[in-house]
Design an enzyme around this catalytic site. Structure first.
Site, PDB file in Angstrom:
ATOM      1  N   ASP A 211       5.372  -1.845 -11.920  1.00 55.10           N
ATOM      2  CA  ASP A 211       4.361  -1.029 -11.255  1.00 55.10           C
ATOM      3  C   ASP A 211       4.268   0.331 -11.956  1.00 55.10           C
ATOM      4  OD1 ASP A 211       2.538  -0.444  -9.232  1.00 55.10           O
ATOM      5  OD2 ASP A 211       4.076   0.264  -7.828  1.00 55.10           O
TER       6      ASP A 211
ATOM      7  N   ILE B 239       0.980  -2.646  -1.577  1.00 58.55           N
ATOM      8  CA  ILE B 239       1.434  -2.045  -0.317  1.00 58.55           C
ATOM      9  C   ILE B 239       2.919  -1.703  -0.433  1.00 58.55           C
ATOM     10  CG2 ILE B 239       1.801  -2.471   2.156  1.00 58.55           C
ATOM     11  CD1 ILE B 239      -0.678  -4.340   2.030  1.00 58.55           C
TER      12      ILE B 239
ATOM     13  N   SER C 110       4.095   1.895   1.103  1.00 55.51           N
ATOM     14  CA  SER C 110       4.388   2.862   2.179  1.00 55.51           C
ATOM     15  C   SER C 110       4.503   2.200   3.554  1.00 55.51           C
ATOM     16  CB  SER C 110       3.301   3.948   2.234  1.00 55.51           C
ATOM     17  OG  SER C 110       3.284   4.655   1.025  1.00 55.51           O
TER      18      SER C 110
HETATM   19  P1  13P Z   1       0.875   2.753  -0.807  1.00 57.65           P
HETATM   20  O1  13P Z   1       1.588   4.052  -0.963  1.00 57.65           O
HETATM   21  O2  13P Z   1      -0.441   2.934  -0.127  1.00 57.65           O
HETATM   22  O3  13P Z   1       1.700   1.722  -0.121  1.00 57.65           O
HETATM   23  O4  13P Z   1       0.537   2.190  -2.273  1.00 57.65           O
HETATM   24  C1  13P Z   1       1.512   1.510  -3.032  1.00 57.65           C
HETATM   25  C2  13P Z   1       1.100   1.307  -4.446  1.00 57.65           C
HETATM   26  O5  13P Z   1      -0.032   1.468  -4.845  1.00 57.65           O
HETATM   27  C3  13P Z   1       2.148   0.859  -5.387  1.00 57.65           C
HETATM   28  O6  13P Z   1       1.684   0.821  -6.700  1.00 57.65           O
HETATM   29  O1  G3H Z   2       2.957   3.663  -6.581  1.00 60.49           O
HETATM   30  C1  G3H Z   2       3.937   4.080  -6.003  1.00 60.49           C
HETATM   31  C2  G3H Z   2       4.848   3.122  -5.314  1.00 60.49           C
HETATM   32  O2  G3H Z   2       4.725   3.271  -3.927  1.00 60.49           O
HETATM   33  C3  G3H Z   2       6.256   3.307  -5.794  1.00 60.49           C
HETATM   34  O3  G3H Z   2       6.798   4.457  -5.283  1.00 60.49           O
HETATM   35  O4  G3H Z   2       7.735   5.638  -7.265  1.00 60.49           O
HETATM   36  O5  G3H Z   2       8.572   6.121  -4.956  1.00 60.49           O
HETATM   37  O6  G3H Z   2       9.123   3.948  -6.091  1.00 60.49           O
HETATM   38  P1  G3H Z   2       8.139   5.078  -5.949  1.00 60.49           P
HETATM   39 ZN    ZN Z   3       0.218   2.296  -7.166  1.00 64.50          ZN
END
Ligand code: 13P
Ligand code: G3H
Ligand code: ZN
Length: 332
Positions: free
Chosen positions: A93, A278, A280
């Site tokens: 990610d 998703i 958060s």
């Molecule tokens: P949220 O913070 O809305 O859950 O998004 C997560 C996300 O985009 C991870 O790449």
């Molecule tokens: O895009 C962000 C994701 O929610 C990951 O969050 O960088 O705190 O692990 P993090």
């Molecule tokens: Zn993201």
């Protein structure tokens, strides 16, 4: 060098084709520890949903990339043991450099995101293409997600002052020049539990914040330009009031938390959007359950006694998303 196929993982190619055709979205859930991963697998096996397991740079720092990779391999076996085989992707990610993407590909990830959205358009194209060339030349094709447009809020280390919506006219050129398999776009979502300031929202009669709607017009323009091309939505937590209220009731201090209404995500899932991120909401579900146990049973000091309920709460949330929001239940 590890091949993701030997770990039992799949890339996103087939998943996305089916999702676009079927009018649903694949859940992309982040994980950093065992309980989160167990909850994801339990919910996705139970609802028979394909799933993308996401590892952020923060997760790599927190849990160690090698640990996470072996945990994903364990998750494949765990799913089988639970009695139903589901397609599982291990995805990086918000990779922000070629080196991070390469490192993940070499260690067995089946998909990576190269997030060049904070660079100039030309730099973004160049960096994304470099990752695509490497990923697609592997014996086992690794899929690549690019990003065009900048999400408001905090994107890992990337801070964007305001949302820069994706410009539909750039999309075709970007996809052609880079060869990405999917594209994350900016249509009004953002990361975290405070997606909009109260000034950007209206309030209903109960004083609840109502966020501005997503820019479905931009999404429709993109769909017209590239019919059937897989689109990704980041920042798609709904920040359910139910969890925020429990957190605040038991000592938390979350103020003006607001997310993307599930109704809008349901609508997006039926379009070319085939991956919804998703993270958060999972943090909220787990924290709410843990805070409740801590407050009601102050004598407990065995982590299983609060991490267990945290995991159960998380599993319930993910099953709900698959069944009632993304439409991915029953598609594996
Ligand atoms: P949220 O913070 O809305 O859950 O998004 C997560 C996300 O985009 C991870 O790449
Ligand atoms: O895009 C962000 C994701 O929610 C990951 O969050 O960088 O705190 O692990 P993090
Ligand atoms: Zn993201």
């Amino acid at each position: 060098m590890y091949s993701y196929k030997s770990l039992g993982l799949v890339n996103t190619k087939d998943m996305f084709q089916k999702a676009v055709k079927g009018g649903y979205a694949i859940p992309a859930y982040n994980f950093n520890n065992m309980e989160q991963l167990q909850a994801i697998i339990q919910a996705c096996v139970e609802t028979k949903s394909p799933v993308i397991l996401q590892v952020s740079a923060g997760a790599r720092k927190y849990a160690n990339q090698t640990m996470l990779r072996f945990m994903a391999q364990g998750a494949v076996e765990y799913a089988k043991e639970l009695g139903y085989e589901i397609p599982i992707t291990l995805h990086l990610d918000h990779g922000d450099s070629f080196e991070i993407c390469k490192d993940c590909i070499d260690s067995g990830f089946s998909s990576v995101m190269i997030d060049g959205s904070h660079h100039s358009y030309e730099e973004n194209v160049k960096l994304t293409k470099q990752v695509v060339d490497y990923a697609h030349s592997q014996n086992d094709y690794v899929t690549v997600e690019g990003e065009l447009g900048v999400l408001a809020g905090i994107e890992d280390d990337v801070v964007a002052e305001e949302s820069h919506y994706t410009q539909p006219e750039e999309v075709e050129d970007f996809v052609k020049k880079t060869g990405v398999d999917s594209l994350a776009i900016s249509i009004g979502t953002s990361h975290g539990a405070n997606k909009f300031t109260p000034d950007q929202c209206t309030r209903n009669e109960d004083g609840i914040l109502i966020p501005p709607p997503l820019r479905f017009d931009i999404l429709e323009d993109i769909e017209k330009i590239l019919p059937g091309f897989p689109i990704v939505l980041h920042g798609s937590s709904s920040v359910p009031a139910e969890y925020v209220n429990i957190i605040n009731k038991y000592g938390g201090q979350m103020k003006d938390a607001v997310g993307i209404p599930e109704e809008q995500l349901r609508k997006a899932s039926k379009s070319a959007v085939c991956k919804i991120n998703i993270d958060s909401d999972g943090r909220l579900a787990m924290t709410a359950a843990i805070r409740e146990v801590m407050a009601k049973k102050p004598e407990e000091f065995d982590p299983r006694k609060y991490l267990g309920p945290g995991r159960d709460s998380l599993k319930k949330l993910y099953a709900h998303k698959n069944e009632n929001v993304l439409g991915s239940a029953g598609r594996a």
